[in-house]
Design a protein around this motif. Structure first.
Motif, short mmCIF file in Angstrom:
data_model
loop_
_atom_site.label_atom_id
_atom_site.label_comp_id
_atom_site.label_asym_id
_atom_site.label_seq_id
_atom_site.Cartn_x
_atom_site.Cartn_y
_atom_site.Cartn_z
N PRO A 139 -29.56 29.35 51.15
CA PRO A 139 -30.56 29.37 50.07
C PRO A 139 -30.49 28.12 49.18
CG PRO A 139 -28.70 30.75 49.47
CD PRO A 139 -28.40 30.22 50.84
N GLU B 172 -25.48 36.78 42.54
CA GLU B 172 -26.75 37.28 43.08
C GLU B 172 -26.79 38.79 42.90
OE1 GLU B 172 -27.18 35.83 47.08
OE2 GLU B 172 -25.22 36.53 47.75
N ARG C 165 -20.56 35.22 44.32
CA ARG C 165 -21.89 34.61 44.27
C ARG C 165 -22.70 35.38 43.24
NH1 ARG C 165 -23.33 33.42 50.66
NH2 ARG C 165 -21.42 32.22 51.04
N ARG D 24 -25.58 43.30 49.10
CA ARG D 24 -25.57 42.03 48.37
C ARG D 24 -24.71 42.19 47.14
NH1 ARG D 24 -27.78 37.72 49.44
NH2 ARG D 24 -29.26 38.63 50.89
MG MG Z 1 -26.81 34.33 50.53
#
Ligand code: MG
Ligand code: ATP
Ligand code: ZN
Length: 301
Positions: free
Chosen positions: A206, A151, A149, A158
């Motif tokens: 999200p 991000e 991902r 994260r």
């Molecule tokens: Mg997420």
């Protein structure tokens, strides 16, 4: 513990995670990996008697599948596709010249047929649909994959590439809801047995942009996504597990059918393996050999 030294700094100093220079992209030490192996073994012990079909995909799916899944509609900001140089000698000269000048050589690449998997269960639904109607009683799967991902974040919880272990149930609405409820209870027992504080709370994905706002509200109001949150590296606790009820979404997206031809419902429970490992390091210290005896017994027997 000096509050100005972050958990990430400590993990790096201890060699548990290895910096690459890109946020959210880390190497892992043998000690870190052993915690993940032991935790996954615990998951398998708890879920083992259910007789899930074990399926492993590489951390990729077809670009076509990503398109059909609707991911670019809902989460374009997170998606990753694999690009490759597809030219001949002349294009290669161009590429090398661009590299030499410090220019953007990636413009010389083209999208391949491969996209990175955003969640471990994504490649499963087209497979299930292609295999035909579910047998009576539905099907149950055990999947695990590295997931990508986009991000980037300084928060060690994260990552851009991390592993997700999942159980995925396909069947009637009643069957998949019972599956989800059973896993919430099992997860509470598991995480409590590891002496970690937790809470199960409503959540949403999200969904991107203005159109996504209503999707978030609906998902929350209908209780379709629950997360188990555990304090990891922030003031706010971090989602370490998620319990998702997709209703008959994948019946419409992929054609997953019940034995009688009706639309199948699906649900998945996902364990964020790095986040759980980080939670263990945060709460029990950076040396697993020094973790409380009861926690060590659960993980190492
Ligand atoms: Mg997420
Ligand atoms: P968050 O709200 O923190 O972004 P999420 O809702 O996106 O999490 P899911 O899509 O439900 O998470 O993914 C399943 C599990 O994968 C999460 O419960 C979490 O443990 C883990 N996970 C999700 N994103 C990341 C990430 N960027 N790095 C590490 N683990 C992650
Ligand atoms: Zn899933």
């Amino acid at each position: 513990m000096d509050a100005s030294v972050t958990l990430l700094d400590q993990l790096i100093a201890e060699g548990l995670l290895i910096r690459t220079g890109v946020e959210g992209l880390y190497g892992r030490s043998g000690v870190f990996e052993d915690v993940i192996v032991r935790f996954e073994a615990l998951v398998s012990r708890v879920g083992g008697a259910d007789g899930a079909e074990v399926i492993r995909f590489p951390p990729a799916m077809t670009r076509r599948q990503l398109e059909t899944s609707g991911y670019m509609k809902s989460f374009p900001q997170l998606a990753g596709t694999v690009h490759s140089f597809c030219g001949g000698d002349h294009d290669h000269m161009d590429l090398l010249a661009t590299l030499d000048e410090g220019g953007d050589w990636t413009q010389k690449q083209e999208a391949t047929d491969i996209a990175l998997t955003p969640a471990a269960c994504y490649p499963l639904y087209p497979m299930v649909a292609a295999q035909g109607p579910l047998p009576p009683g539905g099907r149950l799967f055990d999947v695990q994959s590295y997931c990508f991902r986009h991000e980037p974040s300084a928060d060690p919880a994260r990552m851009q590439l991390f592993r997700m272990r999942e159980y995925v149930r396909a069947g009637t609405a009643e069957e998949v809801q019972a599956f989800r409820q059973r896993w919430i209870e099992r997860a509470e027992e598991m995480i409590a047995s590891l002496d970690l504080p937790y809470e199960v709370v409503p959540a949403n994905d999200p969904f991107f942009g203005r159109a996504g706002r209503m999707m978030k509200v609906n998902q929350r109001e209908q209780g379709l996504k629950l997360e188990m949150v555990i304090p990891v590296a922030n003031a706010q606790p971090t989602a370490c597990l998620s319990f998702n009820y997709h209703q008959d979404h994948f019946a419409h997206t992929w054609g997953v059918r019940l034995a009688d031809g009706g639309p199948a419902h699906t649900s998945c429970v996902g364990f964020g393996l790095e986040r759980i490992a980080l939670a263990l390091f945060r709460h029990h210290g950076l040396d697993p050999a020094a973790w409380p005896d009861n926690v060590r017994r659960v993980l190492w027997g």
